[in-house]
Design a protein around this motif. Structure first.
Motif, PDB file in Angstrom:
ATOM      1  N   ARG A 199      46.527  56.128  35.828  1.00 44.27           N
ATOM      2  CA  ARG A 199      45.492  57.157  35.951  1.00 44.27           C
ATOM      3  C   ARG A 199      45.178  57.477  37.411  1.00 44.27           C
ATOM      4  N   ASP A 200      45.890  56.830  38.341  1.00 44.78           N
ATOM      5  CA  ASP A 200      45.692  57.065  39.773  1.00 44.78           C
ATOM      6  C   ASP A 200      44.261  56.742  40.206  1.00 44.78           C
ATOM      7  N   VAL A 201      43.721  55.658  39.654  1.00 47.92           N
ATOM      8  CA  VAL A 201      42.365  55.227  39.990  1.00 47.92           C
ATOM      9  C   VAL A 201      42.447  54.243  41.156  1.00 47.92           C
ATOM     10  N   PRO A 202      41.806  54.524  42.286  1.00 49.16           N
ATOM     11  CA  PRO A 202      41.861  53.596  43.422  1.00 49.16           C
ATOM     12  C   PRO A 202      41.117  52.301  43.119  1.00 49.16           C
ATOM     13  N   LEU A 203      41.420  51.272  43.897  1.00 42.22           N
ATOM     14  CA  LEU A 203      40.878  49.947  43.638  1.00 42.22           C
ATOM     15  C   LEU A 203      39.357  49.936  43.679  1.00 42.22           C
ATOM     16  N   THR A 204      38.770  50.619  44.651  1.00 40.85           N
ATOM     17  CA  THR A 204      37.307  50.608  44.749  1.00 40.85           C
ATOM     18  C   THR A 204      36.659  51.190  43.493  1.00 40.85           C
ATOM     19  N   THR A 205      37.269  52.210  42.926  1.00 44.55           N
ATOM     20  CA  THR A 205      36.747  52.795  41.697  1.00 44.55           C
ATOM     21  C   THR A 205      36.983  51.869  40.514  1.00 44.55           C
TER      22      THR A 205
ATOM     23  N   LEU B 198      33.978  50.578  38.122  1.00 48.44           N
ATOM     24  CA  LEU B 198      33.988  50.762  36.674  1.00 48.44           C
ATOM     25  C   LEU B 198      33.807  49.427  35.951  1.00 48.44           C
ATOM     26  N   LEU B 199      34.472  48.403  36.430  1.00 48.11           N
ATOM     27  CA  LEU B 199      34.362  47.093  35.790  1.00 48.11           C
ATOM     28  C   LEU B 199      32.968  46.505  35.992  1.00 48.11           C
ATOM     29  N   ARG B 200      32.406  46.670  37.174  1.00 49.44           N
ATOM     30  CA  ARG B 200      31.050  46.151  37.413  1.00 49.44           C
ATOM     31  C   ARG B 200      30.018  46.882  36.548  1.00 49.44           C
ATOM     32  N   HIS B 201      30.240  48.168  36.339  1.00 45.53           N
ATOM     33  CA  HIS B 201      29.300  48.964  35.545  1.00 45.53           C
ATOM     34  C   HIS B 201      29.249  48.476  34.099  1.00 45.53           C
TER      35      HIS B 201
ATOM     36  N   LEU C  63      29.958  45.204  33.122  1.00 48.41           N
ATOM     37  CA  LEU C  63      30.241  43.791  33.377  1.00 48.41           C
ATOM     38  C   LEU C  63      30.213  42.930  32.116  1.00 48.41           C
ATOM     39  N   PRO C  64      29.218  43.033  31.239  1.00 46.83           N
ATOM     40  CA  PRO C  64      29.254  42.200  30.024  1.00 46.83           C
ATOM     41  C   PRO C  64      30.509  42.440  29.186  1.00 46.83           C
ATOM     42  N   LEU C  65      30.934  43.697  29.100  1.00 47.66           N
ATOM     43  CA  LEU C  65      32.162  44.018  28.366  1.00 47.66           C
ATOM     44  C   LEU C  65      33.361  43.314  28.998  1.00 47.66           C
ATOM     45  N   VAL C  66      33.446  43.385  30.321  1.00 42.50           N
ATOM     46  CA  VAL C  66      34.573  42.784  31.043  1.00 42.50           C
ATOM     47  C   VAL C  66      34.567  41.261  30.901  1.00 42.50           C
ATOM     48  N   LEU C  67      33.395  40.648  31.012  1.00 43.20           N
ATOM     49  CA  LEU C  67      33.312  39.188  30.881  1.00 43.20           C
ATOM     50  C   LEU C  67      33.597  38.749  29.452  1.00 43.20           C
ATOM     51  N   GLY C  68      33.164  39.533  28.481  1.00 42.69           N
ATOM     52  CA  GLY C  68      33.483  39.208  27.095  1.00 42.69           C
ATOM     53  C   GLY C  68      34.968  39.235  26.824  1.00 42.69           C
ATOM     54  N   PHE C  69      35.687  40.045  27.590  1.00 39.70           N
ATOM     55  CA  PHE C  69      37.146  40.102  27.461  1.00 39.70           C
ATOM     56  C   PHE C  69      37.826  39.014  28.291  1.00 39.70           C
ATOM     57  N   GLY C  70      37.407  38.874  29.556  1.00 40.75           N
ATOM     58  CA  GLY C  70      38.164  38.046  30.494  1.00 40.75           C
ATOM     59  C   GLY C  70      37.878  36.568  30.438  1.00 40.75           C
ATOM     60  N   VAL C  71      36.620  36.166  30.222  1.00 42.20           N
ATOM     61  CA  VAL C  71      36.290  34.742  30.268  1.00 42.20           C
ATOM     62  C   VAL C  71      36.998  33.950  29.159  1.00 42.20           C
ATOM     63  N   PRO C  72      36.995  34.410  27.894  1.00 44.13           N
ATOM     64  CA  PRO C  72      37.745  33.662  26.881  1.00 44.13           C
ATOM     65  C   PRO C  72      39.231  33.527  27.217  1.00 44.13           C
ATOM     66  N   LEU C  73      39.804  34.573  27.829  1.00 45.78           N
ATOM     67  CA  LEU C  73      41.209  34.503  28.215  1.00 45.78           C
ATOM     68  C   LEU C  73      41.443  33.416  29.258  1.00 45.78           C
ATOM     69  N   ILE C  74      40.565  33.344  30.253  1.00 43.03           N
ATOM     70  CA  ILE C  74      40.703  32.326  31.289  1.00 43.03           C
ATOM     71  C   ILE C  74      40.666  30.938  30.678  1.00 43.03           C
ATOM     72  N   VAL C  75      39.778  30.737  29.725  1.00 44.30           N
ATOM     73  CA  VAL C  75      39.635  29.419  29.098  1.00 44.30           C
ATOM     74  C   VAL C  75      40.906  29.043  28.348  1.00 44.30           C
ATOM     75  N   VAL C  76      41.419  29.941  27.497  1.00 46.44           N
ATOM     76  CA  VAL C  76      42.590  29.600  26.688  1.00 46.44           C
ATOM     77  C   VAL C  76      43.863  29.591  27.519  1.00 46.44           C
ATOM     78  N   PHE C  77      43.900  30.378  28.614  1.00 46.00           N
ATOM     79  CA  PHE C  77      45.102  30.433  29.435  1.00 46.00           C
ATOM     80  C   PHE C  77      45.250  29.210  30.330  1.00 46.00           C
ATOM     81  N   LEU C  78      44.284  28.302  30.296  1.00 49.78           N
ATOM     82  CA  LEU C  78      44.465  27.036  31.001  1.00 49.78           C
ATOM     83  C   LEU C  78      45.592  26.218  30.367  1.00 49.78           C
ATOM     84  N   VAL C  79      45.971  26.568  29.144  1.00 51.19           N
ATOM     85  CA  VAL C  79      47.098  25.919  28.468  1.00 51.19           C
ATOM     86  C   VAL C  79      48.290  26.869  28.550  1.00 51.19           C
ATOM     87  N   PRO C  80      49.303  26.560  29.380  1.00 47.38           N
ATOM     88  CA  PRO C  80      50.412  27.508  29.576  1.00 47.38           C
ATOM     89  C   PRO C  80      51.102  27.944  28.297  1.00 47.38           C
TER      90      PRO C  80
END
Length: 288
Positions: free
Chosen positions: A189-195, A199-202, A204-221
């Motif tokens: 979409r040609d979205v620069p990094l700052t944008t 968008l992710l900070r705006h 944030l609960p949605l992003v953490l609901g997606f990313g935190v469980p992944l980090i936990v389970v991905f500790l097991v390769p």
């Protein structure tokens, strides 16, 4: 709380998408399997030569009593292997993303085309795309390092360092992991990094609901090998949630489930006039 649950739902939707398109799931596991084989070979080599490496690194112990020297070197060998295993677990996901960039670009595109409204890439030359990806990676790495230094220092604060700091560490890791997984869809979409960060900070609960469980389970390769394709698909769906396609013919799904669970997610439906292709829809607003 509703946004957190929505993030979890997007994560589950990504896993369901690759299960419905099993050929894409198998395709997306290739980078993780390559990385896993590389790590296994490295760890086996470490087991075989760790003793020799410790002997070479501790010539001063040659003059100790044999029992003390042997015990010391065995301890160092165990620590060396444990450290190598820890590094492998922590770095597995990052290396898989690096190795699998072309695979995940193709997978994300298939998700977009199957869901409809797939934006066309900006059309820059390859060297320009590589330069932007490398520059953004360095900028993200610097941000992660800054957070890491602050959290490391805060870890020495009594009570807070043992309770709040680990939780914040998982949140920071989940945020930037989501950014990495969604980078392909953002770049299309040609979205620069700052944008992207805004968008992710705006949401944030949605992003953490997606990313935190992944980090936990991905500790097991081994779990990461199986779930990585779905994580990429889910991150693509998350980007579509943040920058939804404009309503219209181009937003209709290019492919519906045909009853064949092994069918790839590469539709032949509408594609040319999506919002990302014209730069007036999600692409234009996201890159502002």
């Amino acid at each position: 709380m509703g946004e957190v649950i929505k993030g979890l739902r997007l994560l589950a939707d990504g896993q369901r998408w690759v299960l419905r398109h099993r050929r894409d799931w198998r395709f997306g596991m290739i980078p993780a399997l390559i990385t896993l084989v590389g790590y296994v070979v490295a760890l086996v080599a470490l087991v075989l030569w760790a003793g020799d490496l410790v002997d070479w690194a501790t010539p001063f112990a040659d003059h100790w009593a044999s029992g003390w020297a042997d015990a010391f070197r065995v301890l160092l060998t165990v620590v060396l292997f444990g450290g190598g295993l820890l590094v492998a677990v922590i770095s597995f996901t990052a290396v898989t993303l690096l190795v699998g960039q072309p695979f995940y670009e193709a997978l994300a595109e298939r998700v977009e085309r199957a869901e409809g409204g797939c934006p066309e890439p900006p059309g820059r030359p390859l060297w320009r795309e590589l330069w932007i990806a490398a520059r953004d990676s360095v900028r993200v790495l610097l941000r992660v390092a800054a957070f890491g230094i602050v959290l490391f220092a805060a870890g020495f604060v009594p009570v807070v360092g043992q309770t709040v700091v680990p939780a914040l560490g998982f949140c920071v890791s989940g945020f930037f992991f989501t950014l990495e997984l969604g980078a392909v869809a953002f770049q299309r979409r040609d979205v620069p990094l700052t944008t992207q960060l805004r968008l992710l900070r705006h949401r944030l609960p949605l992003v953490l609901g997606f990313g935190v469980p992944l980090i936990v389970v991905f500790l097991v390769p081994l779990v990461a090998v199986v779930l990585m394709p779905g994580a990429v698909a889910g991150a693509t769906l998350l980007v579509r949630e943040l920058l939804p396609p404009e309503p219209g013919p181009a937003s209709e799904p290019a492919e519906r489930d045909s009853g064949d669970p092994g069918a790839p997610g590469t539709g032949t439906g509408t594609r040319g006039n999506g919002p990302g292709g014209t730069g007036t829809g999600a692409n234009g607003s996201g890159g502002a």
